[in-house]
Design an enzyme around this catalytic site. Sequence first.
Site, PDB file in Angstrom:
ATOM      1  N   LYS A 177       0.882  -1.177   0.000  1.00 49.62           N
ATOM      2  CA  LYS A 177       0.000   0.000   0.000  1.00 49.62           C
ATOM      3  C   LYS A 177       0.915   1.221   0.000  1.00 49.62           C
ATOM      4  CE  LYS A 177      -3.981   2.178   2.147  1.00 49.62           C
ATOM      5  NZ  LYS A 177      -3.528   3.488   1.689  1.00 49.62           N
ATOM      6  N   ARG A 201     -17.480   0.350  -0.788  1.00 50.26           N
ATOM      7  CA  ARG A 201     -16.498  -0.114   0.195  1.00 50.26           C
ATOM      8  C   ARG A 201     -16.961  -1.490   0.680  1.00 50.26           C
ATOM      9  NH1 ARG A 201     -13.091   2.982   3.133  1.00 50.26           N
ATOM     10  NH2 ARG A 201     -14.317   4.871   2.756  1.00 50.26           N
ATOM     11  N   PHE A 226      -2.180  -1.658 -10.091  1.00 52.92           N
ATOM     12  CA  PHE A 226      -2.740  -2.795  -9.349  1.00 52.92           C
ATOM     13  C   PHE A 226      -4.051  -3.339  -9.913  1.00 52.92           C
ATOM     14  CE2 PHE A 226      -3.854   1.111  -6.939  1.00 52.92           C
ATOM     15  CZ  PHE A 226      -5.238   1.066  -7.050  1.00 52.92           C
ATOM     16  N   ARG A 249      -8.501  10.128  -7.128  1.00 52.17           N
ATOM     17  CA  ARG A 249      -9.461   9.352  -6.336  1.00 52.17           C
ATOM     18  C   ARG A 249     -10.809  10.069  -6.275  1.00 52.17           C
ATOM     19  NH1 ARG A 249      -8.838   6.196  -1.117  1.00 52.17           N
ATOM     20  NH2 ARG A 249     -10.838   6.416  -0.074  1.00 52.17           N
ATOM     21  N   ARG A 265      -3.655   7.929  -5.492  1.00 53.21           N
ATOM     22  CA  ARG A 265      -4.330   6.927  -6.313  1.00 53.21           C
ATOM     23  C   ARG A 265      -4.746   7.563  -7.639  1.00 53.21           C
ATOM     24  NH1 ARG A 265      -9.259   3.033  -4.223  1.00 53.21           N
ATOM     25  NH2 ARG A 265      -9.660   1.934  -6.189  1.00 53.21           N
TER      26      ARG A 265
END
Length: 608
Positions: free
Chosen positions: A268, A435, A358, A288, A273
């Site tokens: 991480k 989430r 990723f 993000r 991001r």
Amino acid sequence: MSMPFSVLAETFEKLERVTARTQMLLYLVELFKKTPPEIIDKVVYFIQGKLWPDWKGLPELGIGEKMLIKAASIALHVSEKQIEQLVKKLGDTGKAIEMIKREKQQKQKAVGLLAFMQKPSGGESTLTVEKVYDTLARIALVQGEGSRDIKLKLLAGLLAEASPREAKYIARFVEGRLRLGVGDATIMEALAVVYGGSAAMRSVVERAYNLRADLGMVAKILATQGIDALKNIKPEVGVPIRPMLAERLNDPVEIIKKLGGRALVEYKYDGERAQIHKKGDKIWIFSRRLENITHMYPDVVEMAKKGIKAEEAIVEGEIVAIDPETGEFRPFQVLMHRRRKKDVHAVLSEIPVAVFLFDTLYVNGEDLTLKPLPARHEVLEKIIEQSDTWRIAEGIVTSDPQELESFFLKAIEDGAEGVMAKAIHDRSIYQAGARGWLWIKYKRDYKSEMSDTVDLVVIGAFYGKGRRGGKFGALLMAAYDPDTDTFKSVCKVGSGFTDEDLERLDDMLKPYISDKKPARVDSQMKPDVWVEPTLVAEIIGAELTLSPIHTCCYGWVKSGAGISIRFPRFIRWRPDKGPEDATTTKELYEMYKRQLRRIKEEEAPTGV
């Protein structure tokens, strides 16, 4: 078909008067039923307080308080000083303009004048939603020599033609202070009820919005083509996908168990991001928060052109600042320092970056978001040509908690924040905009009893004492509750700020200060000033504790008490996060439960 702007202004006034989400939903349903399908996108943008999605990178209105007052002065035939005095008294430019306009109307009626400003006090006018929207769009888009005068003339014309109520909301919209307290979740539910037949269709609306982060566009497709058209929506290169978010745990055994016994574990990174889109030689980079940040990373644009072998693709990664001498990772703040520079090219060699990829969400016409992670990762490996500064994130696949812990320690040693563990079973889809427990972050703050930092939203501010007298010295912070679309108070934080942080506070908060508690805020503690939930800060503390005055998780653990943070400390601002990206009430509840278990284990007697 058109719709009078007065219908929108009346709804805004109703929304402003209520705080209950159920009542807001009813008002939106009522409004959407009156709205012609052809202009539903514009109505949705107005409710969101914007002309278009942030990611489009189009200009903002570019009108400050001074220009707004000047335009109002021209429209109302009063002095700027008179407006300024009333604004100072009311603390609301829109309200001041409404009040002056209403008084002038009443005086004109009293003497029997029929001037162009004479409108019934109920708010009728000749303005339509389309005319207001198109005029504001022209104001935003006009550039170059003489643009200030054109903006002034257009805005003055709108305010002159508007009724008092309409003028109030046009002024507030222009200032970015509409503050209706309506979240996207409530808008989506209302759209589902009106055009989808029931609130149950909200999941379809939400899925479409998550794949095409433009709620106005989604609303228009729904209103004009129906719910089935939304079900067929796929990602589009150049239009950001709302990012998938992670839950958090700090026990490797629990993490492996939660992810189904086996996981992909990746570094991480402490960076920004980024969602990177490629179509031929055209590259887009979205943050993000879905802002178009392409211009801030010309070096990443070149990396993507060379490093993505597909003709069309959407990939995700982390942009990390790198020490040019050692190649080691540099902290997030260094990257933000680079972003604040006006001439980015001047700091490319001073603050170089690397990109660690990723995920891949779309390649050459194929939507990969519903594919399991191993399949997406396989595609990523095929389309990425790696280099020192453009590579796939460091990772391992493991079912062993001890191996996860060892990899975590290696990540920390290498300068990463921790690790991200991800499910790799058949159901490990990309949950855009959600989430969930398919991704779990594991990071640790060794200096604190609290096992992790949290990202909280500013909902209020307190004036300092002594040398900070008259200036803000502490903030009231809140967690996000997605179930109610509200922000629940967690703590008051006044430590951890540098002198520079404190100096910037007043200017940072000024655009978001509210004269009353914002509709989406739930707090028993009353600050010196309320703040619209917009700014996000990273906070650490000694431990999570119960509090009778904070509303986060109120009554969940103990009747009459919520969850708070003992000895909270400011770490840094998180400009890359929006308020709905903040730590949720459920996350804090889970953190509190884990803390309790840890304390019980540590206090348990050992031996006999």
